[in-house]
Design an enzyme around this catalytic site. Structure first.
Site, PDB file in Angstrom:
ATOM      1  N   GLU A 111     -15.178  14.491  -3.485  1.00 63.75           N
ATOM      2  CA  GLU A 111     -13.843  14.850  -2.970  1.00 63.75           C
ATOM      3  C   GLU A 111     -12.958  13.615  -2.954  1.00 63.75           C
ATOM      4  O   GLU A 111     -13.447  12.496  -2.946  1.00 63.75           O
ATOM      5  CB  GLU A 111     -13.950  15.376  -1.521  1.00 63.75           C
ATOM      6  N   LYS A 113     -10.755  10.847  -1.159  1.00 67.16           N
ATOM      7  CA  LYS A 113     -10.730  10.266   0.179  1.00 67.16           C
ATOM      8  C   LYS A 113      -9.265  10.029   0.546  1.00 67.16           C
ATOM      9  O   LYS A 113      -8.641   9.065   0.104  1.00 67.16           O
ATOM     10  CB  LYS A 113     -11.505   8.956   0.227  1.00 67.16           C
ATOM     11  N   ASP A 115      -6.130   9.037   2.765  1.00 68.86           N
ATOM     12  CA  ASP A 115      -5.973   7.935   3.706  1.00 68.86           C
ATOM     13  C   ASP A 115      -4.842   8.237   4.684  1.00 68.86           C
ATOM     14  O   ASP A 115      -3.683   8.009   4.409  1.00 68.86           O
ATOM     15  CB  ASP A 115      -5.672   6.649   2.914  1.00 68.86           C
ATOM     16  N   TYR A 216     -11.690  19.058   5.458  1.00 66.94           N
ATOM     17  CA  TYR A 216     -12.805  18.837   4.544  1.00 66.94           C
ATOM     18  C   TYR A 216     -14.177  19.152   5.135  1.00 66.94           C
ATOM     19  O   TYR A 216     -15.184  19.014   4.454  1.00 66.94           O
ATOM     20  CB  TYR A 216     -12.784  17.400   4.008  1.00 66.94           C
ATOM     21  N   LYS A 304     -14.807   3.161  -2.840  1.00 66.08           N
ATOM     22  CA  LYS A 304     -13.458   2.667  -2.535  1.00 66.08           C
ATOM     23  C   LYS A 304     -12.780   2.083  -3.773  1.00 66.08           C
ATOM     24  O   LYS A 304     -13.384   1.333  -4.521  1.00 66.08           O
ATOM     25  CB  LYS A 304     -13.535   1.570  -1.468  1.00 66.08           C
ATOM     26  N   CYS A 397      29.074 -14.038  -8.373  1.00 72.21           N
ATOM     27  CA  CYS A 397      28.116 -13.603  -9.393  1.00 72.21           C
ATOM     28  C   CYS A 397      27.284 -14.798  -9.855  1.00 72.21           C
ATOM     29  O   CYS A 397      27.847 -15.834 -10.220  1.00 72.21           O
ATOM     30  CB  CYS A 397      28.866 -13.000 -10.570  1.00 72.21           C
ATOM     31  N   CYS A 400      28.456 -15.535 -13.708  1.00 77.22           N
ATOM     32  CA  CYS A 400      29.799 -15.959 -14.139  1.00 77.22           C
ATOM     33  C   CYS A 400      30.647 -16.466 -12.987  1.00 77.22           C
ATOM     34  O   CYS A 400      31.808 -16.827 -13.184  1.00 77.22           O
ATOM     35  CB  CYS A 400      30.512 -14.810 -14.841  1.00 77.22           C
ATOM     36  N   CYS A 413      29.427  -7.477  -9.730  1.00 69.87           N
ATOM     37  CA  CYS A 413      30.297  -8.473 -10.336  1.00 69.87           C
ATOM     38  C   CYS A 413      31.364  -7.682 -11.096  1.00 69.87           C
ATOM     39  O   CYS A 413      31.036  -6.903 -11.982  1.00 69.87           O
ATOM     40  CB  CYS A 413      29.511  -9.353 -11.305  1.00 69.87           C
ATOM     41  N   CYS A 419      31.285 -11.301 -18.351  1.00 68.86           N
ATOM     42  CA  CYS A 419      30.084 -11.745 -17.651  1.00 68.86           C
ATOM     43  C   CYS A 419      28.900 -11.515 -18.590  1.00 68.86           C
ATOM     44  O   CYS A 419      28.618 -10.387 -18.985  1.00 68.86           O
ATOM     45  CB  CYS A 419      29.936 -10.964 -16.353  1.00 68.86           C
TER      46      CYS A 419
HETATM   47  N1  NAD Z   1      -5.891  -3.553   7.870  1.00 71.15           N
HETATM   48  C1  NAD Z   1      -6.517  -3.608   9.009  1.00 71.15           C
HETATM   49  O1  NAD Z   1      -6.158  -4.372   9.893  1.00 71.15           O
HETATM   50  C2  NAD Z   1      -7.694  -2.714   9.251  1.00 71.15           C
HETATM   51  C3  NAD Z   1      -8.329  -2.692  10.476  1.00 71.15           C
HETATM   52  C4  NAD Z   1      -9.402  -1.818  10.638  1.00 71.15           C
HETATM   53  C5  NAD Z   1      -9.796  -0.990   9.608  1.00 71.15           C
HETATM   54  N2  NAD Z   1      -9.138  -1.037   8.425  1.00 71.15           N
HETATM   55  C6  NAD Z   1      -9.528  -0.188   7.272  1.00 71.15           C
HETATM   56  O2  NAD Z   1     -10.179   0.955   7.663  1.00 71.15           O
HETATM   57  C7  NAD Z   1     -11.413   1.100   6.975  1.00 71.15           C
HETATM   58  C8  NAD Z   1     -12.430   1.710   7.906  1.00 71.15           C
HETATM   59  O3  NAD Z   1     -11.974   2.969   7.969  1.00 71.15           O
HETATM   60  P1  NAD Z   1     -12.450   4.103   8.891  1.00 71.15           P
HETATM   61  O4  NAD Z   1     -13.739   3.821   9.550  1.00 71.15           O
HETATM   62  O5  NAD Z   1     -11.277   4.488   9.706  1.00 71.15           O
HETATM   63  O6  NAD Z   1     -12.606   5.183   7.836  1.00 71.15           O
HETATM   64  P2  NAD Z   1     -13.636   5.183   6.665  1.00 71.15           P
HETATM   65  O7  NAD Z   1     -13.057   4.414   5.527  1.00 71.15           O
HETATM   66  O8  NAD Z   1     -14.966   4.801   7.150  1.00 71.15           O
HETATM   67  O9  NAD Z   1     -13.632   6.679   6.276  1.00 71.15           O
HETATM   68  C9  NAD Z   1     -13.912   7.716   7.190  1.00 71.15           C
HETATM   69  C10 NAD Z   1     -12.717   8.568   7.267  1.00 71.15           C
HETATM   70  O10 NAD Z   1     -12.368   9.046   5.987  1.00 71.15           O
HETATM   71  C11 NAD Z   1     -11.543  10.162   6.155  1.00 71.15           C
HETATM   72  N3  NAD Z   1     -11.674  11.084   5.008  1.00 71.15           N
HETATM   73  C12 NAD Z   1     -10.713  11.297   4.075  1.00 71.15           C
HETATM   74  N4  NAD Z   1     -11.089  12.185   3.171  1.00 71.15           N
HETATM   75  C13 NAD Z   1     -12.333  12.576   3.501  1.00 71.15           C
HETATM   76  C14 NAD Z   1     -13.254  13.507   2.930  1.00 71.15           C
HETATM   77  N5  NAD Z   1     -12.979  14.208   1.815  1.00 71.15           N
HETATM   78  N6  NAD Z   1     -14.450  13.661   3.535  1.00 71.15           N
HETATM   79  C15 NAD Z   1     -14.752  12.951   4.647  1.00 71.15           C
HETATM   80  N7  NAD Z   1     -13.917  12.059   5.231  1.00 71.15           N
HETATM   81  C16 NAD Z   1     -12.714  11.870   4.669  1.00 71.15           C
HETATM   82  C17 NAD Z   1     -11.950  10.782   7.443  1.00 71.15           C
HETATM   83  O11 NAD Z   1     -10.828  10.923   8.266  1.00 71.15           O
HETATM   84  C18 NAD Z   1     -12.937   9.820   8.055  1.00 71.15           C
HETATM   85  O12 NAD Z   1     -12.681   9.593   9.412  1.00 71.15           O
HETATM   86  C19 NAD Z   1     -11.782  -0.291   6.554  1.00 71.15           C
HETATM   87  O13 NAD Z   1     -12.506  -0.277   5.345  1.00 71.15           O
HETATM   88  C20 NAD Z   1     -10.452  -0.975   6.423  1.00 71.15           C
HETATM   89  O14 NAD Z   1     -10.040  -0.877   5.067  1.00 71.15           O
HETATM   90  C21 NAD Z   1      -8.119  -1.874   8.230  1.00 71.15           C
HETATM   91 ZN    ZN Z   2      29.369 -11.906 -13.424  1.00 67.25          ZN
END
Ligand code: NAD
Ligand code: ZN
Length: 660
Positions: A111, A113, A115, A216, A304, A397, A400, A413, A419
């Site tokens: 499936e 994923k 975000d 899902y 990922k 500009c 020119c 401009c 120009c």
């Molecule tokens: N940038 C930051 O400061 C920061 C901080 C913490 C975490 N993160 C990010 O978050 C990630 C950790 O993420 P997490 O634990 O929240 O999620 P995860 O990456 O472990 O994934 C789990 C989530 O995926 C989602 N999902 C989407 N499609 C799905 C599907 N088809 N089936 C099942 N689940 C599905 C669900 O909501 C589930 O909760 C880290 O890898 C990082 O990239 C970033």
């Molecule tokens: Zn110009």
């Protein structure tokens, strides 16, 4: 540094980042940076055999926010194990087989994923009674009023027992773009936009963001039996839950890997943010045997992708002058890798955009790349802007030195006559293939004509002499003659090509053709008023306005007169358009056809009412593929396989002829 100290520091840093990400919905580093620190921590934990109590490797998500009521899930919500390479997926399958003590082929479900923000929906007596965030996996926050604003989520179902449905709340990328056009505070990315909306105390704010969702899984249920994931998905579909139309069954991990290769490219075109693919064991009994670790199920893993969003430093902003005199700010960035390519330039749209996004030179900025477009700067990370300097709005500009003028949100401009970048790009556009098709005319040539020969308007092209050209650098006898011939030849041209060549703002090749077909001659188009223009199907208010404004401009009227005086004769044959299966459709031709040349098939298709395009997207209706069709055909196939919604059909020459 000793390893324990290093671990303590990493844990502290990661927990701070997680707090900003999960609890405040305001990440201060990109996922890529977070993940790389996280990987370092895991490595240290393995090396030392120690795991600190508050290590993020031991917990799911973040703590629930105090301002919402907490909600205890019946079925726990988990994070997902991650893989970045095919080898890691193979290793995962080996772990599964070892645990199962069996070498039987396993069926997986693949499936997208998505975000966004995890949702857990509780139904009782056929009604949606609760909706909660994931929180720490055991306890989340109740956001039922906010979730009710998501139109796609059913408030009632034909099933009376208790159940918990898991899904992802999302904001479409196009919705975000639309929202940002007018928003005072632009949103930096669709994930935080969705999460922030759902965790806003005021459901009216949530409603304004027009969120979507995909479900899902069913985490908890009473009075039903499921044997497989697919059965659960079918139940969800039957009960009108929003379910992604991409769900694939694969036998064995090799098929999974093949499947990922096939869909990966097309996924960048989806309107919802995805950060990978989830692979799950289909059989629920097998899932039970495999069980869970502290943090994630052993029966599922996320593959990922490379990040589509990263942060980097804004080093400078350069203002570039375009064909219409518009000044656009181009950002120079500290080179950064995003979705597999190194990027050092991005767009910032216009002055107002810079103000709204609060970006300054020296800030860390969020950069997003979607599809194949130039990456866009979405906003700055405030914490990093302390020593940054304001971007100055140009008063003159850069090319020119004319004083700039304002029109709407843009700056211009006004010196359209002398120009250099304006003139050069106008001439290049005029000579381009879709316009007057003057062969052998490059940007370099246009610059030479401007600099060495003082060419100041397009009509002067037709006054060029052999003696002028032959004295130019890189010009020999043949080249000079060829160019003069090509210029002469362009005098007999099609009306739509000429209209397009004039460079009316907002008028592309298609609109030019529509105008030619509807009005039939140049004078009528020049005289058309707003009301006459907007009746054309694809011409809206803005385009009509800009056509009228263009032909009212004294300088333009004069330059068209000059061109006609040079002997340019735009021709148009009014054709009775045939109604056909291709009417109004976008068609791409690729490869070599046996019975038609390039121009020939284009004319034929246009007569049938088709729009002939050079590039493939999910909005393409037909691809006509001849011999040796290459990357375009491949891209079309990828789009079809990716599962995105599309009307795309691939035709070979025979199939095309059968449709005529
Ligand atoms: N940038 C930051 O400061 C920061 C901080 C913490 C975490 N993160 C990010 O978050 C990630 C950790 O993420 P997490 O634990 O929240 O999620 P995860 O990456 O472990 O994934 C789990 C989530 O995926 C989602 N999902 C989407 N499609 C799905 C599907 N088809 N089936 C099942 N689940 C599905 C669900 O909501 C589930 O909760 C880290 O890898 C990082 O990239 C970033
Ligand atoms: Zn110009």
């Amino acid at each position: 540094m000793d390893q324990m100290k290093e671990m303590e520091q990493l844990v502290k840093q990661l927990n701070e980042y997680s707090y900003k990400y999960y609890v405040l919905d305001q990440p201060i580093v990109s996922d890529k940076e977070y993940d790389s620190l996280y990987d370092q921590l895991i490595e240290l934990e393995e090396k030392t055999g120690h795991v600190l109590l508050d290590s993020p490797t031991q917990r799911v998500g973040g703590e629930p926010l105090k301002k919402f009521q907490s909600h205890q899930h019946v079925a726990l919500l988990w994070s997902l194990d991650k893989a970045k390479t095919a080898e890691e997926l193979v290793a995962w399958e080996q772990r599964i087989k070892k645990k199962l003590e069996s070498n039987h082929e396993i069926e997986y479900i693949v499936e997208y994923k998505f975000d966004g923000l995890t949702l857990n929906l509780t139904y009782e007596n056929g009604e949606l009674v609760q909706a909660a965030t994931r929180g720490n996996g055991v306890v989340g926050e109740s956001i039922i009023e906010q979730v009710k604003t998501i139109q796609a989520i059913p408030l009632g179902v034909d099933f009376n027992n208790k159940m918990e449905i898991q899904g992802e709340g999302l904001m479409a990328i196009s919705t975000l773009a639309q929202y940002n056009k007018t928003a005072k505070e632009p949103l930096k990315n669709p994930r935080n936009a969705a999460a922030g909306a759902l965790r806003n105390l005021d459901p009216k704010v949530t409603a304004k963001r027009k969120l979507g969702a995909f479900c899902y899984s069913i985490g908890y249920y009473e009075g039903m039996e499921f044997e497989t994931h697919i059965q659960m998905i079918d139940f969800l579909k039957k009960n009108r839950f929003p379910v992604s139309n991409y769900i694939k069954s694969c036998k064995g991990i090799d098929q999974v890997i093949e499947q990922i290769r096939e869909v990966e490219a097309g996924m960048k075109e989806l309107d919802y943010l995805t950060d990978g693919i989830v692979i799950k064991v289909n059989d629920l009994r097998t899932r039970e045997i495999l069980g869970y670790t502290q943090k994630f199920p052993r029966w599922a893993i996320a593959y990922k992708f490379e990040a589509q969003e990263v942060t980097t430093k804004l080093e400078a902003v350069l203002w570039q002058v375009g064909r219409t005199g518009k000044l656009t700010p181009a950002a120079q960035l500290e080179p950064v890798e995003i979705a597999g390519v190194t990027v050092s330039r991005a767009t910032l749209n216009n002055w107002e955009d810079i103000q709204r996004k609060k970006v300054k030179v020296g800030c860390q900025v969020w950069l997003r790349r979607s599809g194949d477009v130039i990456p866009e700067i979405m906003g700055a990370i405030e914490e990093t802007c302390e020593e940054a300097v304001e971007i100055e709005k140009p008063q003159h500009c850069p090319a020119c030195d004319s004083e700039i003028v304002h029109r709407g949100v843009h700056i211009f401009c006004p010196n359209s006559l002398s120009c250099k970048p304006q003139l050069v790009s106008r001439i290049v556009h005029y000579a381009s293939r879709d316009a007057m098709d003057i062969e052998g005319f490059s940007e370099k040539t246009a610059e030479q004509l401007f600099e060495a020969l003082g060419l100041k308007n397009i009509a002067a092209l037709y006054e060029l002499k052999y003696e002028d050209l032959i004295q130019l650098e890189r010009f020999g006898d043949k080249k000079a003659k060829n160019l003069l011939d090509a210029i002469e030849e362009s005098k007999t041209c099609k009306l739509d090509a000429f209209i397009y060549a004039l460079g009316i703002p907002n008028v592309g090749r298609k609109t030019a053709a529509d105008l030619a077909n509807y009005f039939g001659d140049l004078e009528k188009i020049q005289r058309a008023n707003y009301d006459e223009l907007v009746v054309l199907p694809d011409i809206g208010g803005i385009v009509a306005q800009s056509i009228v404004g263009f032909f009212e401009d004294e300088k333009i009227i004069k330059s068209i007169e000059l061109l006609l005086a040079e002997g340019i004769k735009p021709q148009h044959k009014m054709k009775n358009r045939q109604e056909s299966i291709f009417s109004g459709k976008t068609v791409v031709v690729t490869g070599t056809l046996e019975n038609y040349g390039r121009k020939e098939i284009q004319t034929l298709l246009e007569e049938q009412g088709a729009k002939v395009s050079g590039s493939i997207s999910k909005n393409t209706d037909f691809v006509i593929a001849g011999d040796n069709a290459g990357s375009k055909l491949k891209k079309a196939q990828e789009i079809l396989e990716s599962g995105v919604e599309t009307n795309l059909q691939i035709l070979d020459e025979a199939a095309f002829e059968a449709l005529l």
